[in-house]
Design an enzyme around this catalytic site. Structure first.
Site, PDB file in Angstrom:
ATOM      1  N   GLU B  71       0.821  -1.207   0.000  1.00 49.29           N
ATOM      2  CA  GLU B  71       0.000   0.000   0.000  1.00 49.29           C
ATOM      3  C   GLU B  71       0.854   1.256   0.000  1.00 49.29           C
ATOM      4  O   GLU B  71       0.529   2.245  -0.667  1.00 49.29           O
ATOM      5  CB  GLU B  71      -0.939   0.020   1.212  1.00 49.29           C
ATOM      6  CG  GLU B  71      -2.070  -0.984   1.145  1.00 49.29           C
ATOM      7  CD  GLU B  71      -1.640  -2.409   1.501  1.00 49.29           C
ATOM      8  OE1 GLU B  71      -0.508  -2.588   1.990  1.00 49.29           O
ATOM      9  OE2 GLU B  71      -2.440  -3.338   1.278  1.00 49.29           O
ATOM     10  N   HIS B 140     -10.621  -6.373   9.245  1.00 49.94           N
ATOM     11  CA  HIS B 140     -11.249  -6.141   7.938  1.00 49.94           C
ATOM     12  C   HIS B 140     -12.675  -5.620   8.078  1.00 49.94           C
ATOM     13  O   HIS B 140     -13.489  -5.823   7.200  1.00 49.94           O
ATOM     14  CB  HIS B 140     -11.290  -7.440   7.121  1.00 49.94           C
ATOM     15  CG  HIS B 140      -9.960  -8.036   6.847  1.00 49.94           C
ATOM     16  ND1 HIS B 140      -9.284  -8.785   7.767  1.00 49.94           N
ATOM     17  CD2 HIS B 140      -9.164  -7.975   5.752  1.00 49.94           C
ATOM     18  CE1 HIS B 140      -8.126  -9.193   7.253  1.00 49.94           C
ATOM     19  NE2 HIS B 140      -8.026  -8.709   6.035  1.00 49.94           N
TER      20      HIS B 140
END
Lengths: 373, 342
Positions: B71, B140
């Protein structure tokens, strides 16, 4: 005379309506009504409309004020002569049970006709084509900022024994947003293209507001394509126009600012609901919509006055015409309906604003049907 | 116009903006899908939940970039690309992964305009899934929009329906500042009428999904749907609610919130994010400061407990705001005595 019970059910105003709210009964229980009397105010997602009694009888209410019910659900019954309360109760119970089963069973009932986007000589236009029959077709032309749903209370009523076509003008609704010069002559040309595409030689034009100017321009350009004109608060017959409405409609971009602008459209301000305002905001957010409206306003209403004087089309006298106008029109003043040739029927509706086809749908439908008969 | 899912609405917004503007590119983990492996499959996935499916085949590998699982590198690359002329839409997959690239967002993209004296533009969109209800566990499932809202220089969008998602995403792509666009993962299959044409919904303008007299409910993202369901039930019981969907947490349409509280005098805020320093806390402070006199009673917050999102579905359900909890909070705001729902 036989004793009888007539069910009063949630009406279907327009194709998209699946449920309605009983805004309020206009008749007390136990009152005798005749066919055509206003029974109740029905609120749809668009606008509130009066529901006229389909028959004569004494009213018994089943639904109460404020209830939201699916189209076809029982809201009351009309009773003629001596029917016992027990019989009425049994009727209501049976109807309600059958309606419940029906709505469970035929969820797949024939889908209502939906507008489709068609290619009209290279232009994408959203069109709703209803009805069949041998009578001359009708084409419905909406006004500035409108779309084919402006005819929701009229479209299927007029489509009795004939084809009736409503479409979104370029720049509006689901049609292409390019409006050319943005003048009535341009839109009239597009309407002629639509007639060609749909293989219609000649049509009655029923037109509202700026659509009226477009219908007049079309009759001027191609008189052979026009069987008659039914003009509802048409533009093109005088110079004045409410520019606070036009400019406000173009610039307002939220509920709070658009609602007061839309209030100009109708006599009874409570008719303008959130949903109506929301639908207009949704349309205005589409790429190109505001540019199109601006272009039309600049061309049709420069310096705050109507640019096109289309009276000569009516004074020529070769086209049968009807002019309908709400007495309290705040967009185009009703005085613009005066001074027309005697052959033109002029009908002024008291207590009505700029949207007679929605504010007085039933009357307008009858008047137009009679005019075309 | 036709019914489209939340997923389709987002896909259509991306597709239409990529057609309109060649500077718009899409990048992220698996956004193309199937490339770089040995199977030979092309466009197999389109993102883990299929949102970007079909973009690779239409726009090619130059504009739909599968990135490595780093990322920090690709969010940084997207920020740089935005500063130098492209209009990237970078997908962070799960918003929970922001920890790996927060500097690129917080200290770089969000600061460019300010640090370069107003001369830099950063038309960057970062899309990410958020939210609980999917049994995706603590790493998540978070609703991290308050984290981004806290950072000046970012715009933060939390769409509540397919129609909203398409218009807000097109607005985000055309915006010249970095926008964080957060999609609730439980909503991808929700459907409603969405225009086929491109359209934009302005930022900082709340949507009132209904108007009532008694209580104002402010809700975000998926919670708007739950708030409307609760308001439906409450209407049957004679309590009428206004439901505000602010659409964007930054900028926040404070005027509409204060106006509505002025009208109803009662406020319930439904916020799926962790309760400390979340939007419910922020709006409570706003109203306490500017509309205190209008309040007829305490502000009620329907928020999760200050814990990680539990994995077990019974606990996850307990954790999340629900229609029942909203209904109870509104009744409490009305002064009814209601049993507390755990």
């Amino acid at each position: 005379m036989n004793a009888s019970i007539t069910p009063i059910t949630m009406p279907k105003f327009g194709l998209a309506m699946t449920e309605g709210k009983l805004a309020g009964w206009m008749v007390r229980p136990g009152t005798r009504v005749k066919a055509g009397d206003d029974l109740a105010d029905i609120e749809t997602s668009k606008i509130t409309n009066a529901y006229e009694s389909p028959a004569a009888g004494v009213l018994r209410q089943v639904a109460s004020d404020g209830e939201t019910l699916p189209v076809g659900a029982l809201i009351g019954v009309l009773v003629e002569n001596d029917v016992s309360d027990a019989d009425i109760d049994a009727f209501i119970a049976r109807f309600t049970a059958e309606f419940g089963q029906q709505s469970l069973g035929d969820g797949q009932e024939a889908a209502p006709a939906e507008p489709t986007v068609i290619d009209v000589k290279g232009r994408a236009l959203r069109v709703l084509d209803l009805g069949h029959g041998d009578a001359t077709p009708i084409v419905l032309i909406h006004g500035f900022g409108g779309d084919l749903t402006n005819w929701m209370f009229n479209h299927s009523a007029l489509a009795d024994g004939r084809r009736v076509i409503a479409f979104d003008l370029p720049g509006h609704g689901g049609s292409v947003k390019d409006v050319g010069e943005g003048d009535p002559a341009f839109f009239a040309g597009v309407a002629i293209d639509l007639l060609d595409t749909l293989n219609i030689g000649k049509a009655h034009l029923v037109a509202h507001s700026l659509g009226g100017a477009i219908a007049l321009a079309l009759a001027g350009q191609a008189p052979g394509r026009v069987a008659s004109l039914a003009l509802i608060a048409p533009a093109g017959l005088g110079p004045e126009i409410n520019m606070d409405f036009i400019n406000g409609f173009i610039t307002a971009d939220r509920q709070k600012t658009i609602q007061p602008v839309l209030a100009y459209l109708v006599h009874d301000k409570s008719l303008i609901g959130r949903k109506m305002a929301d639908d207009i905001l949704r349309y205005k957010r589409l790429d190109g919509a505001v540019t199109a409206l601006t272009r039309i306003a600049e061309t049709c209403f420069p310096d705050g006055r109507q640019a096109d004087d289309l009276r000569p089309v009516l004074t020529r006298g070769d086209i049968k015409a009807l002019v309908l106008w709400g007495e309290d029109d705040e967009i185009l003043p009703v005085r613009q309906s005066s001074g027309l040739p005697p052959a033109v029927t002029v009908d002024i509706l008291p207590g009505v604003g700029h949207m007679p086809q929605m504010e007085r749908a039933t009357d307008i439908n009858k008047t137009i049907a009679t005019f075309l008969a | 116009m036709s019914k489209k899912s939340f997923r389709q609405a987002i896909n259509e917004a991306l597709r239409q903006e990529m057609r309109r503007d060649p500077r718009v590119i899409v990048m992220g983990e698996d956004v193309a899908g199937g490339r770089g492996g040995t199977s030979g499959t092309v466009d197999a996935w389109g993102g883990v939940l299929g949102v970007t499916k079909g973009l690779l085949t239409e726009f090619g590998e130059d504009r739909v970039l599968d990135t490595p699982i780093t990322e920090a590198s690709y969010i940084g690359a997207a920020a740089g690309a935005a500063a130098t002329g492209l209009r990237p839409v970078a997908e962070l997959m799960f918003v929970d992964f922001v920890g790996c690239c927060l500097d690129q967002i917080m200290n770089q993209a969000a600061k460019f305009r300010y640090m370069f004296g107003g001369k830099a533009r950063t038309p960057l969109v970062i899309r990410a899934m958020f939210g609980a209800g999917f049994n995706a566990a603590a790493q998540h499932s978070q609703a991290l929009y308050p984290l981004f809202t806290h950072i000046p220089g970012l715009k933060v969008v939390v769409p509540s329906s397919p129609y909203e998602a398409k218009g807000l995403l097109i607005e985000a792509i055309r915006d010249d500042d970095p926008v964080i666009f957060l999609e609730h993962k439980v909503m991808y299959d929700d459907e409603e009428e969405v225009p086929d044409e491109a359209y934009t919904i302005p930022f900082g303008e709340a949507n009132l999904t209904r108007e009532g007299d008694d209580v104002t409910i402010v809700a975000f993202g998926r919670m708007v749907k739950l708030a409307n369901e609760a308001a439906d039930r409450l209407e049957q019981q004679g309590i009428s609610c206004t439901v505000i969907d602010p659409r964007t947490t930054s900028p926040l349409d404070t005027d509409t919130i204060l106006d509505c509280v002025g009208d109803t005098g009662r406020l319930v805020i439904v916020d799926e994010s962790s309760p400390r320093c979340n939007m419910a806390a922020d709006i409570s402070a706003l109203v306490a400061e500017h509309a205190f006199d209008a309040l007829k009673g305490p502000i009620r917050r329907v928020v999760p407990p200050h814990t990680p999102v539990p994995f077990a579905s019974v606990l996850e359900n307990l954790y999340l705001p629900s229609v029942e909890k909203i209904e109870a909070a509104v009744k409490a705001a009305m002064g009814h005595r209601v049993p507390e729902i755990a």
